[in-house]
Enzyme design. Structure first.
Site, PDB file in Angstrom:
ATOM      1  N   GLY A   1      -1.158   1.999  -0.506  1.00 23.70           N
ATOM      2  CA  GLY A   1      -1.928   1.587   0.673  1.00 23.70           C
ATOM      3  C   GLY A   1      -2.019   0.076   0.770  1.00 23.70           C
TER       4      GLY A   1
ATOM      5  N   ARG B   1       4.923   4.910   0.607  1.00 24.36           N
ATOM      6  CA  ARG B   1       4.747   5.805  -0.540  1.00 24.36           C
ATOM      7  C   ARG B   1       6.110   6.472  -0.741  1.00 24.36           C
ATOM      8  NH1 ARG B   1      -0.944   5.304  -1.085  1.00 24.36           N
ATOM      9  NH2 ARG B   1      -2.073   5.576   0.854  1.00 24.36           N
TER      10      ARG B   1
ATOM     11  N   ASP C   1      -2.751   2.021  -8.860  1.00 19.22           N
ATOM     12  CA  ASP C   1      -2.303   2.511 -10.168  1.00 19.22           C
ATOM     13  C   ASP C   1      -0.985   3.277 -10.088  1.00 19.22           C
ATOM     14  OD1 ASP C   1      -3.588   4.537  -8.851  1.00 19.22           O
ATOM     15  OD2 ASP C   1      -4.607   5.334 -10.619  1.00 19.22           O
TER      16      ASP C   1
ATOM     17  N   THR D   1      -5.622  -2.927  -3.742  1.00 20.84           N
ATOM     18  CA  THR D   1      -6.085  -1.723  -3.045  1.00 20.84           C
ATOM     19  C   THR D   1      -7.532  -1.943  -2.637  1.00 20.84           C
ATOM     20  OG1 THR D   1      -6.775   0.585  -3.307  1.00 20.84           O
ATOM     21  CG2 THR D   1      -6.542  -0.665  -5.318  1.00 20.84           C
TER      22      THR D   1
ATOM     23  N   ASP E   1      -9.677   0.255  -2.680  1.00 28.51           N
ATOM     24  CA  ASP E   1     -10.529   1.221  -3.389  1.00 28.51           C
ATOM     25  C   ASP E   1     -11.247   0.645  -4.614  1.00 28.51           C
ATOM     26  OD1 ASP E   1      -9.520   3.037  -1.561  1.00 28.51           O
ATOM     27  OD2 ASP E   1      -7.987   3.793  -2.924  1.00 28.51           O
TER      28      ASP E   1
ATOM     29  N   ASP F   1     -10.299   0.690  -7.644  1.00 28.48           N
ATOM     30  CA  ASP F   1     -10.318   1.766  -8.647  1.00 28.48           C
ATOM     31  C   ASP F   1      -9.299   1.558  -9.773  1.00 28.48           C
ATOM     32  OD1 ASP F   1      -8.045   2.092  -7.134  1.00 28.48           O
ATOM     33  OD2 ASP F   1      -8.260   4.249  -6.880  1.00 28.48           O
TER      34      ASP F   1
ATOM     35  N   ARG G   1     -10.807   6.871  -1.863  1.00 31.77           N
ATOM     36  CA  ARG G   1     -10.111   7.981  -2.550  1.00 31.77           C
ATOM     37  C   ARG G   1     -11.080   8.677  -3.501  1.00 31.77           C
ATOM     38  NH1 ARG G   1      -4.261   8.622  -2.744  1.00 31.77           N
ATOM     39  NH2 ARG G   1      -4.021   6.522  -1.960  1.00 31.77           N
TER      40      ARG G   1
HETATM   41  P1  ADP Z   1      -1.207   3.194  -5.188  1.00 29.73           P
HETATM   42  O1  ADP Z   1      -0.212   2.272  -5.771  1.00 29.73           O
HETATM   43  O2  ADP Z   1      -2.064   2.555  -4.147  1.00 29.73           O
HETATM   44  O3  ADP Z   1      -1.983   3.944  -6.247  1.00 29.73           O
HETATM   45  P2  ADP Z   1       0.402   5.575  -4.799  1.00 29.73           P
HETATM   46  O4  ADP Z   1      -0.291   6.380  -5.839  1.00 29.73           O
HETATM   47  O5  ADP Z   1       0.805   6.243  -3.536  1.00 29.73           O
HETATM   48  O6  ADP Z   1      -0.429   4.303  -4.344  1.00 29.73           O
HETATM   49  O7  ADP Z   1       1.704   4.960  -5.489  1.00 29.73           O
HETATM   50  C1  ADP Z   1       2.544   4.076  -4.763  1.00 29.73           C
HETATM   51  C2  ADP Z   1       3.975   4.322  -5.130  1.00 29.73           C
HETATM   52  O8  ADP Z   1       4.181   4.020  -6.520  1.00 29.73           O
HETATM   53  C3  ADP Z   1       4.464   5.757  -4.983  1.00 29.73           C
HETATM   54  O9  ADP Z   1       4.774   6.119  -3.653  1.00 29.73           O
HETATM   55  C4  ADP Z   1       5.701   5.728  -5.871  1.00 29.73           C
HETATM   56  O10 ADP Z   1       6.773   5.095  -5.211  1.00 29.73           O
HETATM   57  C5  ADP Z   1       5.223   4.834  -7.034  1.00 29.73           C
HETATM   58  N1  ADP Z   1       4.732   5.675  -8.147  1.00 29.73           N
HETATM   59  C6  ADP Z   1       3.596   6.404  -8.175  1.00 29.73           C
HETATM   60  N2  ADP Z   1       3.463   7.083  -9.337  1.00 29.73           N
HETATM   61  C7  ADP Z   1       4.555   6.771 -10.063  1.00 29.73           C
HETATM   62  C8  ADP Z   1       5.030   7.158 -11.374  1.00 29.73           C
HETATM   63  N3  ADP Z   1       4.344   8.021 -12.162  1.00 29.73           N
HETATM   64  N4  ADP Z   1       6.192   6.626 -11.820  1.00 29.73           N
HETATM   65  C9  ADP Z   1       6.893   5.769 -11.045  1.00 29.73           C
HETATM   66  N5  ADP Z   1       6.504   5.384  -9.803  1.00 29.73           N
HETATM   67  C10 ADP Z   1       5.366   5.872  -9.313  1.00 29.73           C
HETATM   68  O1  F6P Z   2      -5.872   3.834  -1.368  1.00 27.57           O
HETATM   69  C1  F6P Z   2      -6.275   3.280  -0.156  1.00 27.57           C
HETATM   70  C2  F6P Z   2      -6.674   4.360   0.824  1.00 27.57           C
HETATM   71  O2  F6P Z   2      -7.044   3.736   2.038  1.00 27.57           O
HETATM   72  C3  F6P Z   2      -7.770   5.313   0.349  1.00 27.57           C
HETATM   73  O3  F6P Z   2      -9.047   4.750   0.439  1.00 27.57           O
HETATM   74  C4  F6P Z   2      -7.554   6.487   1.264  1.00 27.57           C
HETATM   75  O4  F6P Z   2      -8.036   7.677   0.673  1.00 27.57           O
HETATM   76  C5  F6P Z   2      -6.047   6.531   1.412  1.00 27.57           C
HETATM   77  O5  F6P Z   2      -5.579   5.222   1.080  1.00 27.57           O
HETATM   78  C6  F6P Z   2      -5.576   6.881   2.793  1.00 27.57           C
HETATM   79  O6  F6P Z   2      -4.207   7.008   2.741  1.00 27.57           O
HETATM   80  P1  F6P Z   2      -3.292   6.995   4.046  1.00 27.57           P
HETATM   81  O7  F6P Z   2      -3.226   5.589   4.558  1.00 27.57           O
HETATM   82  O8  F6P Z   2      -1.978   7.488   3.531  1.00 27.57           O
HETATM   83  O9  F6P Z   2      -3.934   7.911   5.042  1.00 27.57           O
END
Ligand code: ADP
Ligand code: F6P
Length: 320
Positions: A11, A72, A103, A125, A127, A129, A171
């Site tokens: 995000g 994503r 994360d 982010t 969040d 978090d 989240r």
């Molecule tokens: P955020 O980084 O905000 O936590 P996501 O959880 O959607 O958001 O993760 C962002 C991107 O990071 C994912 O779409 C993917 O490309 C990559 N990613 C997430 N988890 C993993 C993982 N376990 N190993 C490698 N890449 C990952």
């Molecule tokens: O991680 C940032 C965030 O805005 C969260 O607060 C929320 O739950 C989620 O992303 C929303 O995701 P999307 O933009 O894919 O609807």
């Protein structure tokens, strides 16, 4: 280290552009070539990579969103995707990477480092978090955006003697609700980290009304339940003239606050320095106004983000 690259993933968050700007400017200042990867890991695998000049990041410090776009891309959890990504980076002669994200994005960075490609993580982010830092990039702007809405909702809530459930993002984390609830004078804050009792909330609303209170503001973290569901449960006790406001993606946009611009600049600057020192697998963070560096794998495995739960009790005792 001659060529480094940066991407934003997950995000978007206000302040990401300030961090990209700092990375490009610090890199150029030190004689590096800096590349931008569009659309996060998806763009890396697709080779959507371009050289960034100091002009590309001009006028960007005040802009929300991310000039590199975000995406994503679950396929990056697989080894095949990671190897393809590294192949693309090597094709461009890039030998160090900075990932700005949450994360999930860190996990991608950790995987790349384990495969021998030095990667640094910047926590971005709304969040708040992510373990290994007190504050993430974007959180401060998001809570100020929420606060502006709470103040406005309070006006109309008072005029109509209504109860408002304000659902905020985060989240599974309650930080946005916790900080904005306290700053907005909410009568109740409902977050995943703390149990709540609907009976107690009902009693607080009734007590407030008896004392002549005209409005009730309940700030609800999306990680607990939806605002509409919460309102239904509340209205089963009594008709409190409840309304629900879901703030949604407005929380992700807007010009970054001074704090997020500073945080982005400091994180970006140090991330470049770490790569220059030949380091990888590190995430930068801020703790008590000090920049800190942690091992990404260890941080993901062994550390937890702990919200300031004392804010919850303080709010209980001053905003009933
Ligand atoms: P955020 O980084 O905000 O936590 P996501 O959880 O959607 O958001 O993760 C962002 C991107 O990071 C994912 O779409 C993917 O490309 C990559 N990613 C997430 N988890 C993993 C993982 N376990 N190993 C490698 N890449 C990952
Ligand atoms: O991680 C940032 C965030 O805005 C969260 O607060 C929320 O739950 C989620 O992303 C929303 O995701 P999307 O933009 O894919 O609807």
């Amino acid at each position: 280290m001659k060529r480094i690259a940066v991407l934003t993933s997950g995000g978007d968050a206000p302040g990401m552009n300030a961090a990209i700007r700092a990375i490009v400017r610090k890199g150029v200042y030190d004689g590096l070539e800096v590349y931008g990867i569009n659309y996060g890991y998806a763009g890396m695998v697709a080779g959507d990579i371009r050289r960034l000049s100091i002009d590309d990041v001009g006028d960007m410090i005040s802009r929300g969103g991310t000039l590199l776009y975000s995406a994503r891309y679950p396929e990056f959890s697989e080894l095949e995707g990671q190897q393809k990504g590294i192949e693309q980076l090597r094709k461009f002669g890039i030998d160090g990477l900075i990932v700005i994200g949450g994360d999930g994005s860190y996990r991608g960075g950790a995987a790349l480092t384990e495969l021998g490609f030095p990667t640094i993580g910047i926590p971005g982010t709304i969040d708040n978090d992510i373990p290994g830092t007190e504050f993430t990039l974007g959180f401060d702007t998001a809570i100020n955006t929420v606060l502006d809405s709470i103040d406005k909702i309070r006006d109309t809530a008072t005029s109509h003697v209504r109860t408002f459930i304000i659902e905020v993002m985060g989240r599974n984390a309650g930080d946005i609700a916790l900080w904005t609830g306290l700053a907005g004078g909410a009568e109740s804050i409902v977050i995943p980290e703390m149990d709540f009792s609907m009976e107690e909330i009902v009693k607080e609303i009734e007590d407030g009304r008896k004392r002549g209170k005209k409005h009730t503001i309940i700030v609800l973290a999306e990680g607990v339940m939806k605002g509409t569901e919460f309102a239904e449960k509340l209205e089963q006790y009594q008709n409190f003239h409840t309304r629900v406001s879901v703030l949604g993606h407005v929380q992700r946009g807007g010009s970054p606050s001074a704090r997020d611009r500073v945080l982005g600049s400091v994180f970006g600057y140090h991330a470049v320095q770490l790569l220059e020192e030949g380091k990888g697998g590190i995430c930068v963070g801020m703790m008590g106004n000090e920049i800190i560096f942690n091992d990404i794998v260890d941080t993901l495995k062994n550390k937890k983000h702990i919200p300031y739960l004392s804010l919850y009790q303080i709010n209980k005792e001053i905003s009933f």
